[in-house]
Design a protein around this motif. Structure first.
Motif, PDB file in Angstrom:
ATOM      1  N   TYR A   5       0.817  -1.203   0.000  1.00 41.63           N
ATOM      2  CA  TYR A   5       0.000   0.000   0.000  1.00 41.63           C
ATOM      3  C   TYR A   5       0.856   1.259   0.000  1.00 41.63           C
ATOM      4  O   TYR A   5       1.987   1.266   0.494  1.00 41.63           O
ATOM      5  N   ASP A   9      -3.213   5.242  -1.115  1.00 44.33           N
ATOM      6  CA  ASP A   9      -4.225   4.270  -0.678  1.00 44.33           C
ATOM      7  C   ASP A   9      -4.776   4.650   0.693  1.00 44.33           C
ATOM      8  O   ASP A   9      -5.987   4.553   0.946  1.00 44.33           O
ATOM      9  N   LEU A  48      -3.870  -1.544   7.323  1.00 43.93           N
ATOM     10  CA  LEU A  48      -3.207  -1.957   6.077  1.00 43.93           C
ATOM     11  C   LEU A  48      -1.723  -2.279   6.279  1.00 43.93           C
ATOM     12  O   LEU A  48      -1.042  -2.632   5.321  1.00 43.93           O
ATOM     13  N   TYR A  50       0.718  -0.303   6.812  1.00 47.61           N
ATOM     14  CA  TYR A  50       1.481   0.596   5.950  1.00 47.61           C
ATOM     15  C   TYR A  50       2.741   1.070   6.645  1.00 47.61           C
ATOM     16  O   TYR A  50       2.726   1.446   7.819  1.00 47.61           O
TER      17      TYR A  50
END
Length: 262
Positions: A5, A9, A48, A50
């Motif tokens: 990601y 995003d 996510l 990230y």
């Protein structure tokens, strides 16, 4: 393979701008972002998994989180080995502080607009000044000494006086020869010559002098006899000092000592 990601995003999922996500990542308190929005962005980042990169940071700080390092062209394998040690040590320290290191070719001296600072290691004074003339970003000298009345850059050099004190204790005062790979910077060469009574600057194929030998460069391990005294430079501390000076320069911190011996 799981998707990697990006900051875009995160912004899309949170319904905010990319800049807002970058501000949250960098904990910017000079931007009006509600606690609710910050919480939402952080939740999506965690969801996510990230990992912020330098691009995301750059949006908020106007920094590239990159330092450019100039190395002199060397034919000597020993000097190239020392260059590699410096580059690896510097890269490791910069990485711990969230920075990347780029190596620059000595043949390509132009204005650098993709780094936050320029560093030179063991170059001539003329080359260092040429780099400085073409760049407006902070300039750091590593194992380069330049005598100028207007010290506007930082220079970090090995503390040879400290090494001499150790050698004097081990072999007796001045009862040895100090070995060093011939430096490109004449001021460093003069400093070493003024510090030690007997010095041998090594070039390719040179015969070692007789008697007690002292050295500080790891690439000389294979050249010297076992009875020689090795006084290693604390490379990590030295490169940490380089980073500290780099930060002082980038943040325009006043009243600093611009010449540091490590």
């Amino acid at each position: 393979m799981s998707k990697k990601y990006t900051i875009r995003d995160i912004a899309k999922q949170a319904g905010v701008s990319v800049a807002t996500v970058s501000y949250v990542i960098n904990n910017r308190d000079d931007q009006r972002i509600s606690e609710e929005t910050k919480k939402k962005v952080r939740q999506i980042i965690n969801l996510l998994d990230y990992k912020p990169n330098s691009s995301a940071k750059s949006l908020a700080t106007n920094k590239t989180y990159t330092a450019a390092l100039y190395l002199a062209h060397e034919n000597s394998l020993y000097k190239r080995s020392e260059q590699l040690l410096v580059a690896e040590s510097l890269a490791a320290v910069l990485k711990r502080h969230g920075y990347h290191l780029l190596l620059q070719s000595e043949e390509d001296v132009n204005q650098i607009d993709y780094a936050d600072a320029v560093l030179c290691y063991d170059t001539t004074t003329d080359f260092f000044c040429e780099v400085g003339d073409k760049n407006l970003i902070p300039l750091i000298a590593i194992d380069i000494l330049i005598d100028t009345p207007f010290q506007i850059f930082f220079q970090i050099c090995t503390d040879y006086q400290k090494q001499k004190a150790q050698a004097d204790i081990h072999f007796g005062k001045d009862n040895y020869t100090y070995l060093y790979l011939l430096p490109n910077n004449k001021e460093v060469k003069e400093l070493i010559s003024d510090t030690f009574k007997k010095v041998c600057f090594l070039e390719n194929g040179q015969t070692l002098p007789a008697g007690n030998l002292v050295y500080s460069q790891s690439s000389l391990h294979t050249l010297v006899p076992p009875a020689s005294l090795y006084i290693p430079c604390d490379m990590q501390s030295k490169m940490e000092q380089v980073f500290t000076c780099m930060e002082f320069a980038m943040n325009r911190v006043p009243d600093c000592t611009h010449t540091c011996f490590v």
